[in-house]
Design a protein around this motif. Structure first.
Motif, PDB file in Angstrom:
ATOM      1  N   PRO A   4       0.846  -1.198   0.000  1.00 19.77           N
ATOM      2  CA  PRO A   4       0.000   0.000   0.000  1.00 19.77           C
ATOM      3  C   PRO A   4       0.881   1.249   0.000  1.00 19.77           C
ATOM      4  N   LEU A   5       0.672   2.122  -0.969  1.00 23.50           N
ATOM      5  CA  LEU A   5       1.390   3.390  -0.970  1.00 23.50           C
ATOM      6  C   LEU A   5       0.642   4.432  -0.159  1.00 23.50           C
ATOM      7  N   ILE A   6      -0.693   4.413  -0.270  1.00 26.53           N
ATOM      8  CA  ILE A   6      -1.517   5.416   0.406  1.00 26.53           C
ATOM      9  C   ILE A   6      -2.691   4.715   1.078  1.00 26.53           C
ATOM     10  N   GLU A   7      -2.947   5.063   2.324  1.00 25.50           N
ATOM     11  CA  GLU A   7      -4.081   4.500   3.053  1.00 25.50           C
ATOM     12  C   GLU A   7      -4.840   5.628   3.755  1.00 25.50           C
ATOM     13  N   LEU A   8      -6.138   5.681   3.515  1.00 26.77           N
ATOM     14  CA  LEU A   8      -7.037   6.564   4.254  1.00 26.77           C
ATOM     15  C   LEU A   8      -7.841   5.685   5.195  1.00 26.77           C
ATOM     16  N   LYS A   9      -7.843   6.032   6.473  1.00 28.96           N
ATOM     17  CA  LYS A   9      -8.547   5.232   7.469  1.00 28.96           C
ATOM     18  C   LYS A   9      -9.497   6.119   8.271  1.00 28.96           C
ATOM     19  N   GLY A  10     -10.806   5.856   8.123  1.00 28.70           N
ATOM     20  CA  GLY A  10     -11.805   6.587   8.886  1.00 28.70           C
ATOM     21  C   GLY A  10     -11.804   8.075   8.630  1.00 28.70           C
ATOM     22  N   VAL A  11     -11.525   8.476   7.386  1.00 32.08           N
ATOM     23  CA  VAL A  11     -11.396   9.900   7.067  1.00 32.08           C
ATOM     24  C   VAL A  11     -12.765  10.562   6.932  1.00 32.08           C
ATOM     25  N   SER A  12     -12.953  11.657   7.643  1.00 35.82           N
ATOM     26  CA  SER A  12     -14.183  12.445   7.551  1.00 35.82           C
ATOM     27  C   SER A  12     -13.826  13.910   7.318  1.00 35.82           C
ATOM     28  N   LYS A  13     -14.680  14.582   6.518  1.00 39.25           N
ATOM     29  CA  LYS A  13     -14.456  15.992   6.234  1.00 39.25           C
ATOM     30  C   LYS A  13     -15.787  16.666   5.938  1.00 39.25           C
ATOM     31  N   SER A  14     -16.045  17.774   6.622  1.00 35.52           N
ATOM     32  CA  SER A  14     -17.257  18.549   6.388  1.00 35.52           C
ATOM     33  C   SER A  14     -16.878  19.971   5.995  1.00 35.52           C
ATOM     34  N   PHE A  15     -17.748  20.559   5.188  1.00 41.31           N
ATOM     35  CA  PHE A  15     -17.654  21.979   4.880  1.00 41.31           C
ATOM     36  C   PHE A  15     -18.950  22.611   5.374  1.00 41.31           C
ATOM     37  N   GLY A  16     -18.875  23.289   6.516  1.00 38.07           N
ATOM     38  CA  GLY A  16     -20.089  23.785   7.144  1.00 38.07           C
ATOM     39  C   GLY A  16     -20.939  22.616   7.604  1.00 38.07           C
ATOM     40  N   SER A  17     -22.190  22.613   7.199  1.00 33.72           N
ATOM     41  CA  SER A  17     -23.097  21.528   7.587  1.00 33.72           C
ATOM     42  C   SER A  17     -23.070  20.370   6.582  1.00 33.72           C
ATOM     43  N   ASN A  18     -22.270  20.512   5.521  1.00 33.10           N
ATOM     44  CA  ASN A  18     -22.221  19.489   4.473  1.00 33.10           C
ATOM     45  C   ASN A  18     -21.081  18.508   4.736  1.00 33.10           C
ATOM     46  N   LYS A  19     -21.429  17.282   5.096  1.00 34.39           N
ATOM     47  CA  LYS A  19     -20.427  16.247   5.360  1.00 34.39           C
ATOM     48  C   LYS A  19     -20.124  15.524   4.049  1.00 34.39           C
ATOM     49  N   VAL A  20     -18.974  15.835   3.461  1.00 36.37           N
ATOM     50  CA  VAL A  20     -18.658  15.284   2.133  1.00 36.37           C
ATOM     51  C   VAL A  20     -17.925  13.947   2.210  1.00 36.37           C
ATOM     52  N   LEU A  21     -17.190  13.716   3.281  1.00 35.95           N
ATOM     53  CA  LEU A  21     -16.549  12.421   3.494  1.00 35.95           C
ATOM     54  C   LEU A  21     -16.943  11.926   4.883  1.00 35.95           C
ATOM     55  N   ASP A  22     -17.387  10.682   4.963  1.00 39.58           N
ATOM     56  CA  ASP A  22     -17.943  10.144   6.198  1.00 39.58           C
ATOM     57  C   ASP A  22     -17.299   8.804   6.531  1.00 39.58           C
ATOM     58  N   ASN A  23     -16.202   8.879   7.309  1.00 42.14           N
ATOM     59  CA  ASN A  23     -15.522   7.664   7.774  1.00 42.14           C
ATOM     60  C   ASN A  23     -15.048   6.799   6.601  1.00 42.14           C
ATOM     61  N   VAL A  24     -14.354   7.416   5.655  1.00 43.06           N
ATOM     62  CA  VAL A  24     -13.921   6.739   4.434  1.00 43.06           C
ATOM     63  C   VAL A  24     -12.619   5.974   4.652  1.00 43.06           C
ATOM     64  N   ASP A  25     -12.604   4.726   4.188  1.00 43.52           N
ATOM     65  CA  ASP A  25     -11.383   3.919   4.105  1.00 43.52           C
ATOM     66  C   ASP A  25     -11.045   3.737   2.631  1.00 43.52           C
ATOM     67  N   LEU A  26      -9.784   3.963   2.274  1.00 48.63           N
ATOM     68  CA  LEU A  26      -9.366   3.815   0.879  1.00 48.63           C
ATOM     69  C   LEU A  26      -7.893   3.459   0.850  1.00 48.63           C
ATOM     70  N   THR A  27      -7.544   2.486   0.012  1.00 48.07           N
ATOM     71  CA  THR A  27      -6.149   2.068  -0.115  1.00 48.07           C
ATOM     72  C   THR A  27      -5.746   2.099  -1.586  1.00 48.07           C
ATOM     73  N   ILE A  28      -4.581   2.670  -1.852  1.00 44.27           N
ATOM     74  CA  ILE A  28      -4.017   2.680  -3.204  1.00 44.27           C
ATOM     75  C   ILE A  28      -2.704   1.918  -3.157  1.00 44.27           C
ATOM     76  N   TYR A  29      -2.598   0.917  -4.030  1.00 40.46           N
ATOM     77  CA  TYR A  29      -1.418   0.070  -4.064  1.00 40.46           C
ATOM     78  C   TYR A  29      -0.468   0.493  -5.180  1.00 40.46           C
ATOM     79  N   ARG A  30       0.784   0.127  -5.021  1.00 40.14           N
ATOM     80  CA  ARG A  30       1.784   0.429  -6.036  1.00 40.14           C
ATOM     81  C   ARG A  30       1.380  -0.177  -7.381  1.00 40.14           C
ATOM     82  N   GLY A  31       1.475   0.630  -8.440  1.00 36.71           N
ATOM     83  CA  GLY A  31       1.144   0.169  -9.780  1.00 36.71           C
ATOM     84  C   GLY A  31      -0.327   0.192 -10.108  1.00 36.71           C
ATOM     85  N   GLU A  32      -1.165   0.665  -9.189  1.00 42.14           N
ATOM     86  CA  GLU A  32      -2.609   0.646  -9.385  1.00 42.14           C
ATOM     87  C   GLU A  32      -3.086   1.875 -10.151  1.00 42.14           C
TER      88      GLU A  32
END
Length: 260
Positions: A4-32
């Protein structure tokens, strides 16, 4: 693809009252070659900006090559280079193509101007634009501006091998382009994956079906702030998932809420 080159674990992000990312998990592997799809306004570009270290998290963790990132990219140094191609190319209108592509080297390296110009010419040649270094962005077509932004994204300082991007992030690289110009860009994305041995991993946000099918190997579907589905490109046509079926068919009826 086991590293895994990049791992997002439980990522959340809101802009004001708008929750655009809600506990996101994402993995990017080498060569993907990862495609990130979903309706407009569901956080796809935000995920790229989080990966690039340009947007702060509300909660969650980002790991780059297994190393936990603290803060934004400006707060530290990632263990690998990440290049980003923005949706509107984001070139400096007052600078020539050559100055745009070589911007980071002019600003932050100690290389001679003649050496920087050589490196710029090399990168422009890679994207098929070797003769336009003296032009300004306003003199270029939309597709040419996109290719210039590609050249800038893969620029690195030969005196600092760690600056060479191992991962490229593409935010809607074919948006607003005609089908032929889109094909040129899609082919270039795949060519860069092969030519640039160091940046053969990428994530691409797109709505265009041709771009999804021609540039991605794996796809994740983002909706309501969460990764709702993931699979190979070929599985897009065989899955029974109602979200994917509606999104790919463009049907207004289905589980995806159409903002009115």
């Amino acid at each position: 693809m086991t590293e895994p080159l990049i791992e997002l674990k439980g990522v959340s992000k809101s802009f004001g009252s708008n929750k655009v990312l809600d506990n996101v998990d994402l993995t990017i592997y080498r060569g993907e070659a990862l495609g990130i799809i979903g309706p407009s306004g569901t956080g796809k570009s935000t995920i790229l900006r989080v990966i690039a270290g340009l947007t702060a998290l509300d909660s969650g963790d980002v790991f780059i090559k297994g190393v936990h990132r603290e803060g934004l990219i400006e707060d530290g140094t990632d263990p690998l280079g990440i290049g980003m191609v923005f949706q509107q190319a984001a070139l400096f209108d007052s600078l020539t193509v050559e100055e745009n592509v070589g911007f980071s080297l002019y600003q932050y390296s100690k290389l001679r101007r003649s050496r920087i110009q050589e490196l710029v010419h090399e990168k422009l040649e890679m994207v098929g634009l070797s003769e336009i270094g003296d032009r300004y962005p306003a003199e270029l077509s939309g597709g040419m501006r996109k290719r210039v932004s590609f050249a800038r994204a893969i620029m690195s300082n030969p005196d600092n091998p760690k600056s060479a991007p191992e991962v490229l992030l593409y935010d809607e690289p074919t948006a607003g382009l005609d089908p032929i110009a889109s094909t040129v860009i899609e082919d270039l994305i795949r060519q860069l994956q092969c030519i640039q041995g160091s940046c053969n991993t990428y994530a691409i946000v797109t709505h265009q079906q041709s771009t999804i099918r021609r540039t991605a190997d794996k796809v994740v579907f983002l909706y309501e702030g969460k990764v709702q589905w993931e699979g190979s490109v070929s599985e897009i046509d065989t899955t029974d998932d109602p979200l994917i079926r509606q999104f790919i068919s463009g049907n207004v009826s289905g589980p995806i809420h159409i903002a009115g």
